[in-house]
Design a protein around this motif. Structure first.
Motif, PDB file in Angstrom:
ATOM      1  N   MET A  64      42.755  49.839  -9.502  1.00  0.00           N
ATOM      2  CA  MET A  64      41.999  48.923 -10.164  1.00  0.00           C
ATOM      3  C   MET A  64      40.457  49.157  -9.829  1.00  0.00           C
ATOM      4  N   LYS A  65      39.595  48.925 -10.898  1.00  0.00           N
ATOM      5  CA  LYS A  65      38.160  49.013 -10.397  1.00  0.00           C
ATOM      6  C   LYS A  65      37.449  47.774 -10.221  1.00  0.00           C
ATOM      7  N   GLN A  66      36.503  47.650  -9.400  1.00  0.00           N
ATOM      8  CA  GLN A  66      35.810  46.381  -8.841  1.00  0.00           C
ATOM      9  C   GLN A  66      34.268  46.461  -9.516  1.00  0.00           C
ATOM     10  N   GLY A  67      33.979  45.281  -9.855  1.00  0.00           N
ATOM     11  CA  GLY A  67      32.531  45.218 -10.287  1.00  0.00           C
ATOM     12  C   GLY A  67      32.062  43.854 -10.406  1.00  0.00           C
ATOM     13  N   SER A  68      30.745  43.724 -10.991  1.00  0.00           N
ATOM     14  CA  SER A  68      30.278  42.424 -11.281  1.00  0.00           C
ATOM     15  C   SER A  68      30.060  42.217 -12.752  1.00  0.00           C
ATOM     16  N   LEU A  69      30.337  40.857 -13.009  1.00  0.00           N
ATOM     17  CA  LEU A  69      30.103  40.168 -14.426  1.00  0.00           C
ATOM     18  C   LEU A  69      28.603  40.277 -14.622  1.00  0.00           C
ATOM     19  N   PHE A  70      28.257  40.602 -15.969  1.00  0.00           N
ATOM     20  CA  PHE A  70      26.891  40.230 -16.339  1.00  0.00           C
ATOM     21  C   PHE A  70      26.941  40.053 -17.897  1.00  0.00           C
ATOM     22  N   TYR A  71      25.956  39.292 -18.519  1.00  0.00           N
ATOM     23  CA  TYR A  71      25.807  39.319 -19.877  1.00  0.00           C
ATOM     24  C   TYR A  71      24.890  40.261 -20.489  1.00  0.00           C
ATOM     25  N   ASP A  72      25.285  40.982 -21.468  1.00  0.00           N
ATOM     26  CA  ASP A  72      24.678  41.883 -22.416  1.00  0.00           C
ATOM     27  C   ASP A  72      24.118  41.453 -23.641  1.00  0.00           C
ATOM     28  N   SER A 110      22.422  42.785 -25.689  1.00  0.00           N
ATOM     29  CA  SER A 110      22.702  43.787 -26.918  1.00  0.00           C
ATOM     30  C   SER A 110      23.718  43.761 -27.494  1.00  0.00           C
ATOM     31  N   SER A 111      24.966  43.332 -27.018  1.00  0.00           N
ATOM     32  CA  SER A 111      26.163  43.200 -27.596  1.00  0.00           C
ATOM     33  C   SER A 111      26.593  41.694 -27.648  1.00  0.00           C
ATOM     34  N   GLU A 112      25.853  40.937 -27.060  1.00  0.00           N
ATOM     35  CA  GLU A 112      26.055  39.589 -27.140  1.00  0.00           C
ATOM     36  C   GLU A 112      27.551  39.076 -26.376  1.00  0.00           C
ATOM     37  N   ARG A 113      27.892  39.874 -25.240  1.00  0.00           N
ATOM     38  CA  ARG A 113      29.084  39.908 -24.631  1.00  0.00           C
ATOM     39  C   ARG A 113      28.942  39.888 -23.057  1.00  0.00           C
ATOM     40  N   MET A 114      29.934  39.583 -22.567  1.00  0.00           N
ATOM     41  CA  MET A 114      30.023  39.839 -21.215  1.00  0.00           C
ATOM     42  C   MET A 114      30.653  41.071 -20.702  1.00  0.00           C
ATOM     43  N   ASP A 115      29.751  41.764 -19.721  1.00  0.00           N
ATOM     44  CA  ASP A 115      30.559  42.982 -19.396  1.00  0.00           C
ATOM     45  C   ASP A 115      30.566  43.132 -17.733  1.00  0.00           C
ATOM     46  N   ILE A 116      31.202  44.197 -17.287  1.00  0.00           N
ATOM     47  CA  ILE A 116      31.360  44.499 -15.849  1.00  0.00           C
ATOM     48  C   ILE A 116      30.484  45.789 -15.567  1.00  0.00           C
ATOM     49  N   ARG A 117      29.911  45.685 -14.559  1.00  0.00           N
ATOM     50  CA  ARG A 117      29.017  46.750 -13.992  1.00  0.00           C
ATOM     51  C   ARG A 117      29.594  47.164 -12.947  1.00  0.00           C
ATOM     52  N   PHE A 118      30.114  48.491 -12.887  1.00  0.00           N
ATOM     53  CA  PHE A 118      30.781  49.201 -11.715  1.00  0.00           C
ATOM     54  C   PHE A 118      29.807  49.661 -10.824  1.00  0.00           C
ATOM     55  N   GLY A 119      28.735  50.296 -11.240  1.00  0.00           N
ATOM     56  CA  GLY A 119      28.099  51.170 -10.409  1.00  0.00           C
ATOM     57  C   GLY A 119      26.754  51.122 -11.277  1.00  0.00           C
ATOM     58  N   LEU A 120      25.663  52.011 -10.843  1.00  0.00           N
ATOM     59  CA  LEU A 120      24.448  52.224 -11.394  1.00  0.00           C
ATOM     60  C   LEU A 120      24.295  52.443 -12.888  1.00  0.00           C
ATOM     61  N   GLU A 121      25.120  53.299 -13.293  1.00  0.00           N
ATOM     62  CA  GLU A 121      25.377  53.561 -14.675  1.00  0.00           C
ATOM     63  C   GLU A 121      26.710  53.655 -15.174  1.00  0.00           C
ATOM     64  N   VAL A 139      32.258  38.914  -8.785  1.00  0.00           N
ATOM     65  CA  VAL A 139      32.861  40.011  -8.182  1.00  0.00           C
ATOM     66  C   VAL A 139      34.189  39.997  -9.026  1.00  0.00           C
ATOM     67  N   VAL A 140      34.529  40.894 -10.143  1.00  0.00           N
ATOM     68  CA  VAL A 140      35.791  41.039 -10.759  1.00  0.00           C
ATOM     69  C   VAL A 140      36.398  42.513 -10.413  1.00  0.00           C
TER      70      VAL A 140
END
Length: 70
Positions: free
Chosen positions: A1-9, A11-22, A67-68
């Protein structure tokens, strides 16, 4: 499983998960299942869209920054 942080994007009008810098999930869709870290415990949930994005069974005014893991 991968762990990251939720954020709103905006440009896509969707929530996304950031796993790292890029490293990103690529945009979440309604019904996507995940675990969210609440008070040190992983709680299973899924994301949905009503008037705003929310996590089913998770009581919070803002899901950004939670954190998800997938």
């Amino acid at each position: 499983m991968k762990q990251g942080s939720l954020f709103y994007d905006p440009s896509s009008e969707r929530m996304d998960i950031r796993f790292g810098l890029e490293s990103y999930y690529g945009g979440l869709h309604c019904g996507t299942g995940m675990d969210v870290l609440i008070n040190g415990k992983w709680v299973p949930t899924r994301i949905e869209l009503g008037e705003d994005w929310y996590l089913v069974g998770i009581k919070t005014d803002n899901i950004s920054g939670l954190v998800v893991r997938l």
